[in-house]
Design an enzyme around this catalytic site. Structure first.
Site, PDB file in Angstrom:
ATOM      1  N   ASP A   1      -5.150  67.015 -78.168  1.00  0.00           N
ATOM      2  CA  ASP A   1      -4.512  66.958 -76.839  1.00  0.00           C
ATOM      3  C   ASP A   1      -3.250  67.824 -76.862  1.00  0.00           C
ATOM      4  OD1 ASP A   1      -3.439  66.014 -74.243  1.00  0.00           O
ATOM      5  OD2 ASP A   1      -4.880  64.396 -74.463  1.00  0.00           O
TER       6      ASP A   1
ATOM      7  N   GLY B   1      -2.960  71.150 -79.173  1.00  0.00           N
ATOM      8  CA  GLY B   1      -3.400  72.473 -78.749  1.00  0.00           C
ATOM      9  C   GLY B   1      -3.911  72.401 -77.324  1.00  0.00           C
TER      10      GLY B   1
ATOM     11  N   HIS C   1     -13.475  66.221 -64.931  1.00  0.00           N
ATOM     12  CA  HIS C   1     -13.228  65.913 -63.504  1.00  0.00           C
ATOM     13  C   HIS C   1     -11.811  66.317 -63.063  1.00  0.00           C
ATOM     14  CE1 HIS C   1     -11.350  61.555 -63.522  1.00  0.00           C
ATOM     15  NE2 HIS C   1     -10.725  62.345 -64.354  1.00  0.00           N
TER      16      HIS C   1
ATOM     17  N   PHE D   1      -7.285  73.118 -74.802  1.00  0.00           N
ATOM     18  CA  PHE D   1      -8.735  73.348 -74.784  1.00  0.00           C
ATOM     19  C   PHE D   1      -9.132  74.608 -74.005  1.00  0.00           C
ATOM     20  CE2 PHE D   1      -8.512  69.273 -72.024  1.00  0.00           C
ATOM     21  CZ  PHE D   1      -8.171  69.960 -70.864  1.00  0.00           C
TER      22      PHE D   1
HETATM   23  C1  LIG Z   1      -7.488  62.148 -67.491  1.00  0.00           C
HETATM   24  S1  LIG Z   1      -6.726  62.247 -69.065  1.00  0.00           S
HETATM   25  C2  LIG Z   1      -8.004  61.573 -70.072  1.00  0.00           C
HETATM   26  C3  LIG Z   1      -7.487  60.962 -71.325  1.00  0.00           C
HETATM   27  C4  LIG Z   1      -8.549  60.270 -72.176  1.00  0.00           C
HETATM   28  N1  LIG Z   1      -9.596  61.170 -72.578  1.00  0.00           N
HETATM   29  C5  LIG Z   1      -9.113  59.100 -71.450  1.00  0.00           C
HETATM   30  O1  LIG Z   1     -10.320  59.059 -71.211  1.00  0.00           O
HETATM   31  O2  LIG Z   1      -8.343  58.190 -71.134  1.00  0.00           O
HETATM   32  C6  LIG Z   1      -6.823  63.992 -69.400  1.00  0.00           C
HETATM   33  C7  LIG Z   1      -6.224  64.414 -70.732  1.00  0.00           C
HETATM   34  O3  LIG Z   1      -6.388  65.841 -70.855  1.00  0.00           O
HETATM   35  C8  LIG Z   1      -5.239  66.352 -71.501  1.00  0.00           C
HETATM   36  N2  LIG Z   1      -5.077  67.787 -71.235  1.00  0.00           N
HETATM   37  C9  LIG Z   1      -4.709  68.396 -70.082  1.00  0.00           C
HETATM   38  N3  LIG Z   1      -4.679  69.734 -70.245  1.00  0.00           N
HETATM   39  C10 LIG Z   1      -5.023  69.963 -71.539  1.00  0.00           C
HETATM   40  C11 LIG Z   1      -5.188  71.161 -72.317  1.00  0.00           C
HETATM   41  N4  LIG Z   1      -4.982  72.368 -71.770  1.00  0.00           N
HETATM   42  N5  LIG Z   1      -5.590  71.037 -73.596  1.00  0.00           N
HETATM   43  C12 LIG Z   1      -5.801  69.818 -74.155  1.00  0.00           C
HETATM   44  N6  LIG Z   1      -5.677  68.646 -73.470  1.00  0.00           N
HETATM   45  C13 LIG Z   1      -5.290  68.730 -72.172  1.00  0.00           C
HETATM   46  C14 LIG Z   1      -4.114  65.528 -70.918  1.00  0.00           C
HETATM   47  O4  LIG Z   1      -2.950  65.616 -71.700  1.00  0.00           O
HETATM   48  C15 LIG Z   1      -4.745  64.129 -70.857  1.00  0.00           C
HETATM   49  O5  LIG Z   1      -4.468  63.398 -72.017  1.00  0.00           O
END
Ligand SMILES: C[S@@+](CC[C@H](N)C(=O)[O-])C[C@H]1O[C@@H](n2cnc3c(N)ncnc32)[C@H](O)[C@@H]1O
Length: 309
Positions: free
Chosen positions: A186, A206, A225, A208
């Site tokens: 994350d 990092g 989503h 994604f």
């Molecule tokens: C809606 S949350 C989902 C968290 C977890 N997977 C859950 O189901 O509760 C989205 C996650 O994507 C992460 N995120 C957003 N942009 C990101 C990026 N560019 N690279 C890695 N993670 C990212 C956010 O920090 C957040 O923790």
């Protein structure tokens, strides 16, 4: 007629819930009923105003006025004593509601327009909101665990939880699978306690959009989503390019027709926050095919499994 009125005043309910959470009312009632004057004194609210907020909420079954101006928790309001639900109420009732009121039909996210920044950068700049967001997300780990129960695990895989937040899902998952290892991936600013990670799980920071750690299974819980199709394709292609062998998406599959489905409303929240969207099975199939993945299973509970094609 009553239904339409109840729908129209929905924003007031959201804000009232947010205020109840911010004034910690449910926790103050955890040991039993208390007068609104005590609650107000403890939280620095105006007693008359707090009374009107709680009376309105009680009329919807959230809190109960057990004697004149004395309130108790109900089953629903008691949820606000738990970390995660109170954070959801706070987020909904403040920054999200502000952005919701600015939603228009342009297809653009309204959050950046209202708050001056993209949602994820805004969270980075507001560490307390980031912590609230991470706690709110973590609150759903048990449901996510139940939803992936039907997935066939070999039992010795390394699972990469892409966008895994503070690791709550993966850490509980690994407790059920003692031979498996995990990587929570994350953004660096995610608020987490790595001392809880043990020796079978690590946090890798990092983006994604650049690369993800290698592993046997890449799990994405409510990640795609958050994004429009173009960004979603970039994420799925990054995972494919990082030698991803198997994908497990924990998402929603929008059903056709008029049946109630929480995801049909969550879809609008995603639009507000980040121009994201919920998707139908057809839209998921197209997105996966265009990013080099072949869906092998669509479960009714929104768990989608895919392999490289
Ligand atoms: C809606 S949350 C989902 C968290 C977890 N997977 C859950 O189901 O509760 C989205 C996650 O994507 C992460 N995120 C957003 N942009 C990101 C990026 N560019 N690279 C890695 N993670 C990212 C956010 O920090 C957040 O923790």
């Amino acid at each position: 007629m009553t239904d339409l009125w109840d729908a129209l005043r929905g924003g007031l309910l959201t804000r009232a819930l947010g205020l109840a959470a911010d004034h910690d009312v449910a926790r103050a009632l955890a040991d039993g009923p208390r007068s609104v004057d005590e609650l107000a004194a403890q939280s620095g609210a105006d007693p008359g105003t707090l009374y009107r907020i709680l009376r309105a909420l009680a009329s919807d079954g959230i809190f109960e006025e057990v004697e004149p101006r004395v309130f108790a928790n109900t089953e629903t309001s008691a949820l606000l004593t738990e970390d995660g639900w109170d954070d959801f109420a706070h987020l909904f009732g403040s920054s999200w509601l502000g952005a919701i009121t600015a939603l228009d039909a342009s297809g653009e996210a309204s959050f950046p327009r209202v708050h001056g920044d993209e949602f994820w950068s805004w969270l980075k700049a507001h560490p307390e909101e980031r912590a609230a967001f991470d706690r709110a997300m973590a609150q759903g780990w048990q449901r996510r665990l139940e939803r992936v129960e039907g997935v066939g695990w070999r039992g010795d895989e390394t699972v990469v939880d892409v966008g895994g937040g503070n690791g709550s899902f993966l850490l509980h998952f690994l407790e059920l699978h003692p031979e498996m290892r995990g990587i929570v991936f994350d953004l660096p600013e995610t608020v987490r306690d790595e001392s809880e990670f043990g020796d079978r799980c690590v946090f890798v920071e990092g983006s994604f959009f650049e690369s993800v750690p290698r592993g046997d299974v890449h799990v994405l819980g409510t990640i795609i989503h958050d994004w429009d199709d173009e960004s979603a394709l970039r994420i799925l292609r990054t995972i494919r390019a990082s030698a991803g062998e198997r994908l497990v998406l924990i998402e929603a599959v929008i059903q056709p027709g008029n049946e109630p489905q929480g995801a049909k409303w969550l879809d609008l929240l995603m639009l507000v926050i980040s121009a994201g969207r919920e998707r139908s099975e057809e839209q998921w199939r197209e997105l996966l095919a265009d990013s080099g993945w072949e869906p092998v299973l669509f479960r009714e509970n929104g768990v989608i499994e895919a392999r490289p094609c």
